[in-house]
Scaffold this motif. Structure first.
Motif, PDB file in Angstrom:
ATOM      1  N   PHE A  82       0.864  -1.185   0.000  1.00  0.00           N
ATOM      2  CA  PHE A  82       0.000   0.000   0.000  1.00  0.00           C
ATOM      3  C   PHE A  82       0.898   1.232   0.000  1.00  0.00           C
ATOM      4  O   PHE A  82       1.959   1.231   0.634  1.00  0.00           O
ATOM      5  CB  PHE A  82      -0.909   0.018   1.243  1.00  0.00           C
ATOM      6  CG  PHE A  82      -1.789  -1.205   1.355  1.00  0.00           C
ATOM      7  CD1 PHE A  82      -3.033  -1.233   0.755  1.00  0.00           C
ATOM      8  CD2 PHE A  82      -1.363  -2.330   2.066  1.00  0.00           C
ATOM      9  CE1 PHE A  82      -3.844  -2.347   0.874  1.00  0.00           C
ATOM     10  CE2 PHE A  82      -2.154  -3.445   2.186  1.00  0.00           C
ATOM     11  CZ  PHE A  82      -3.402  -3.452   1.578  1.00  0.00           C
ATOM     12  N   ARG A  84       0.901   5.845  -0.505  1.00  0.00           N
ATOM     13  CA  ARG A  84       0.164   7.116  -0.607  1.00  0.00           C
ATOM     14  C   ARG A  84       1.149   8.233  -0.905  1.00  0.00           C
ATOM     15  O   ARG A  84       2.211   8.323  -0.284  1.00  0.00           O
ATOM     16  CB  ARG A  84      -0.565   7.412   0.704  1.00  0.00           C
ATOM     17  CG  ARG A  84      -1.486   8.632   0.628  1.00  0.00           C
ATOM     18  CD  ARG A  84      -2.109   8.928   1.963  1.00  0.00           C
ATOM     19  NE  ARG A  84      -1.118   9.486   2.903  1.00  0.00           N
ATOM     20  CZ  ARG A  84      -1.368   9.684   4.199  1.00  0.00           C
ATOM     21  NH1 ARG A  84      -2.544   9.338   4.702  1.00  0.00           N
ATOM     22  NH2 ARG A  84      -0.442  10.189   4.988  1.00  0.00           N
ATOM     23  N   GLY A  98      -6.705   6.104   2.891  1.00  0.00           N
ATOM     24  CA  GLY A  98      -6.974   5.676   4.256  1.00  0.00           C
ATOM     25  C   GLY A  98      -5.743   5.298   5.067  1.00  0.00           C
ATOM     26  O   GLY A  98      -5.870   4.944   6.250  1.00  0.00           O
ATOM     27  N   LEU A  99      -4.561   5.325   4.488  1.00  0.00           N
ATOM     28  CA  LEU A  99      -3.361   4.995   5.250  1.00  0.00           C
ATOM     29  C   LEU A  99      -3.149   5.988   6.385  1.00  0.00           C
ATOM     30  O   LEU A  99      -3.387   7.187   6.225  1.00  0.00           O
ATOM     31  CB  LEU A  99      -2.129   4.985   4.340  1.00  0.00           C
ATOM     32  CG  LEU A  99      -1.948   3.765   3.441  1.00  0.00           C
ATOM     33  CD1 LEU A  99      -0.720   3.954   2.553  1.00  0.00           C
ATOM     34  CD2 LEU A  99      -1.803   2.502   4.274  1.00  0.00           C
ATOM     35  N   GLN A 100      -2.722   5.486   7.513  1.00  0.00           N
ATOM     36  CA  GLN A 100      -2.515   6.327   8.694  1.00  0.00           C
ATOM     37  C   GLN A 100      -1.358   7.301   8.461  1.00  0.00           C
ATOM     38  O   GLN A 100      -0.361   6.955   7.830  1.00  0.00           O
ATOM     39  CB  GLN A 100      -2.211   5.427   9.904  1.00  0.00           C
ATOM     40  CG  GLN A 100      -1.938   6.182  11.193  1.00  0.00           C
ATOM     41  CD  GLN A 100      -1.579   5.240  12.342  1.00  0.00           C
ATOM     42  OE1 GLN A 100      -1.859   4.057  12.263  1.00  0.00           O
ATOM     43  NE2 GLN A 100      -0.952   5.785  13.366  1.00  0.00           N
ATOM     44  N   THR A 114       1.492  -0.052  11.466  1.00  0.00           N
ATOM     45  CA  THR A 114       0.124   0.427  11.341  1.00  0.00           C
ATOM     46  C   THR A 114      -0.758  -0.693  10.823  1.00  0.00           C
ATOM     47  O   THR A 114      -0.262  -1.809  10.568  1.00  0.00           O
ATOM     48  CB  THR A 114       0.071   1.636  10.387  1.00  0.00           C
ATOM     49  OG1 THR A 114      -1.272   2.166  10.374  1.00  0.00           O
ATOM     50  CG2 THR A 114       0.484   1.243   8.982  1.00  0.00           C
ATOM     51  N   ARG A 115      -2.032  -0.391  10.664  1.00  0.00           N
ATOM     52  CA  ARG A 115      -2.977  -1.360  10.113  1.00  0.00           C
ATOM     53  C   ARG A 115      -3.834  -0.679   9.063  1.00  0.00           C
ATOM     54  O   ARG A 115      -4.170   0.506   9.180  1.00  0.00           O
ATOM     55  CB  ARG A 115      -3.875  -1.944  11.203  1.00  0.00           C
ATOM     56  CG  ARG A 115      -3.150  -2.777  12.262  1.00  0.00           C
ATOM     57  CD  ARG A 115      -4.146  -3.469  13.178  1.00  0.00           C
ATOM     58  NE  ARG A 115      -4.960  -4.443  12.469  1.00  0.00           N
ATOM     59  CZ  ARG A 115      -4.593  -5.695  12.206  1.00  0.00           C
ATOM     60  NH1 ARG A 115      -3.399  -6.124  12.620  1.00  0.00           N
ATOM     61  NH2 ARG A 115      -5.391  -6.514  11.559  1.00  0.00           N
ATOM     62  N   TYR A 116      -4.209  -1.453   8.043  1.00  0.00           N
ATOM     63  CA  TYR A 116      -5.067  -0.921   6.992  1.00  0.00           C
ATOM     64  C   TYR A 116      -5.775  -2.084   6.314  1.00  0.00           C
ATOM     65  O   TYR A 116      -5.127  -3.077   5.950  1.00  0.00           O
ATOM     66  CB  TYR A 116      -4.246  -0.133   5.962  1.00  0.00           C
ATOM     67  CG  TYR A 116      -5.095   0.423   4.836  1.00  0.00           C
ATOM     68  CD1 TYR A 116      -5.952   1.519   5.046  1.00  0.00           C
ATOM     69  CD2 TYR A 116      -5.062  -0.150   3.557  1.00  0.00           C
ATOM     70  CE1 TYR A 116      -6.725   2.016   4.018  1.00  0.00           C
ATOM     71  CE2 TYR A 116      -5.831   0.350   2.528  1.00  0.00           C
ATOM     72  CZ  TYR A 116      -6.664   1.430   2.767  1.00  0.00           C
ATOM     73  OH  TYR A 116      -7.435   1.934   1.751  1.00  0.00           O
ATOM     74  N   ALA A 117      -7.090  -1.932   6.189  1.00  0.00           N
ATOM     75  CA  ALA A 117      -7.912  -2.950   5.523  1.00  0.00           C
ATOM     76  C   ALA A 117      -7.721  -4.326   6.136  1.00  0.00           C
ATOM     77  O   ALA A 117      -7.670  -5.347   5.426  1.00  0.00           O
ATOM     78  CB  ALA A 117      -7.613  -2.980   4.024  1.00  0.00           C
TER      79      ALA A 117
END
Length: 465
Positions: A82, A84, A98-100, A114-117
């Motif tokens: 992922f 950005r 949506g990435l932190q 971090t966490r995503y999806a």
């Protein structure tokens, strides 16, 4: 108490297991840090490659996606990527909105988890300058990768390391067991040597042993030497006591007989005869006690035994006893059923054994009455054993008395002459020769005593239990 082998294995296996566990734990932390640093460097390299893909057209920032795709960011091609990209105004140029955001300022590349999806990610955030027409600014780039690849690589390393440690541990334990087996070989050799001996064999151990075991061997040999000396002292004491007692008892008997011949008083003569009889009985008892002391199985030196013909010894004992047997109105029958009845033994002690069996049968076969029957002495070889059997046709003994006949001073018929030591002496001599003794008295068929010896070709079994 635990054996030396189990103790050594415990002290070798336990530290090795702890070292192996500590190695696994240390390797986990070291590998985790190194793999994390390697993957982080690859993430940072992927983020820096974006700088070469961003360019400005008429003041607008664009990305050259023809030469760049998401797959090019992957470190091993088996994780989820992922990313950005946004400018200083917060406009998303490309990637996942949506990435932190980074947890701190981006003065230098910043790595964070971090966490995503629904995915656990390891991310790197960095900035680099760009020029738009006449203005310059900063571009923020975040590249994140799922941690499956890292964890998979760590698990593979740990699995391989665990297998290697396990194989190494098994090899180490096997080598340790072989080393312990070889190291304890001298002790096993000494143990076998002592186990094969008769309990009366007190010869020193002459095995060639390592220096660490030589102290034990020296201690055992010293103990044997002291035991031999103690046995010698005991035997010497018995001989001295016998000599000192037999002489005055013989003198009392001779003096009583001489005085009785010169005495005219019937009552005094009777008393003198009784003194002579008691003195004779005391002399016989002293002689039997000395024989019993010499025949004690634990005092017999088995190394001095030789191969002897039991039939010949029985023949000699019968020849010595025949005149006494005839004087009592009895008969003596000797039967040698087989030739070659040879055993390991002491000929003098075996003669004592046969003499005591004949004398016991002669004195006690009739119970409280004089016996006028036949005494039977038979020697036979069968089933790899040599059997000596002495029996009579007397009244026998009761089952209650049969179990006590080998007790010292026990007499089934107290009114008959004797010391009560005959069968006790026989039992001690039999045990010293590794033989077994069996007494049988069927109702109305007299008493039968059978002594079973191992043949000369068989190892001496020591004392009977």
């Amino acid at each position: 108490m635990a054996s030396i082998r189990s103790r050594l294995l415990l002290w070798i296996g336990l530290p090795f297991s702890l070292v192996g566990l500590l190695t696994l734990v240390t390797s986990y932390y070291v590998l985790s840090r190194q793999i994390t640093e390697t993957f982080d460097d690859m993430l940072l390299n992927a983020a820096e490659r974006l700088e070469r893909r961003i360019y400005s057209v008429d003041g607008e920032l664009r990305i050259n996606m023809h030469y760049f795709s998401i797959s090019t960011l992957g470190s091993r091609g088996d994780g989820k990527i992922f990313y950005r990209i946004r400018d200083t105004e917060g406009n998303i140029l490309a990637g996942f909105d949506g990435l932190q955001d980074p947890p701190g300022p981006l003065d230098e590349p910043l790595f964070f988890d971090t966490r995503y999806a629904g995915n656990a990610l390891r991310a790197v955030a960095t900035t680099f300058p760009v020029v738009r027409s006449t203005r310059s600014g900063q571009i923020e780039v975040i590249v994140a990768e799922s941690t499956e690849a890292r964890e998979s690589l760590i698990n593979e390393f740990l699995l391989t390391l665990s297998i290697l440690i396990t194989i190494g541990g098994l090899l180490a334990v096997t080598i340790a067991m072989l080393a312990i087996h070889r190291g304890l070989a001298p002790l096993r050799s000494i143990s076998r040597s002592l186990r094969r001996r008769s309990q009366n064999d007190l010869e020193p151990i002459t095995a060639d042993v390592p220096r660490e075991v030589s102290t034990l061997v020296a201690s055992i040999n010293g103990l044997m030497m002291r035991m031999r000396q103690s046995i010698h002292n005991t035997q010497q004491f018995n001989a001295d006591v016998s000599h000192q007692l037999r002489t005055p008892v013989s003198e009392i008997r001779a003096l009583a007989e001489l005085t009785a011949r010169q005495c005219a008083d019937p009552g005094a003569r009777h008393n003198l005869h009784e003194i002579g009889r008691i003195a004779e009985s005391a002399g016989y008892t002293v002689q039997q006690l000395l024989t019993l002391a010499k025949a004690r199985h634990e005092l017999v030196d088995a190394s001095a035994m030789t191969v002897v013909d039991l039939a010949e010894i029985c023949r000699q004992a019968c020849t010595e006893a025949i005149s006494r047997i005839y004087q009592r109105g009895q008969e003596l029958e000797f039967c040698e059923r087989e030739t070659g009845c040879r055993i390991m033994g002491d000929s003098v002690m075996l003669r004592w054994l046969v003499q005591n069996l004949i004398e016991n049968a002669s004195q006690h076969a009739g119970g409280g009455q004089p016996y006028r029957g036949t005494l039977y002495v038979a020697v036979a070889y069968s089933a790899q054993t040599v059997r000596l059997r002495v029996s009579d046709d007397g009244c026998g003994v009761s089952p209650q008395q049969l179990t006590r006949l080998t007790e010292r001073f026990f007499r089934a018929s107290p009114g008959t002459p004797g010391s009560g030591l005959g069968l006790a002496i026989v039992n001690e001599i039999a045990r010293a020769h590794g033989a077994s003794m069996e007494l049988d008295s069927p109702p109305g068929q007299g008493l039968s005593v059978t002594v079973t010896f191992p043949p000369s070709s068989a190892p001496l079994a020591g004392s009977a239990k």
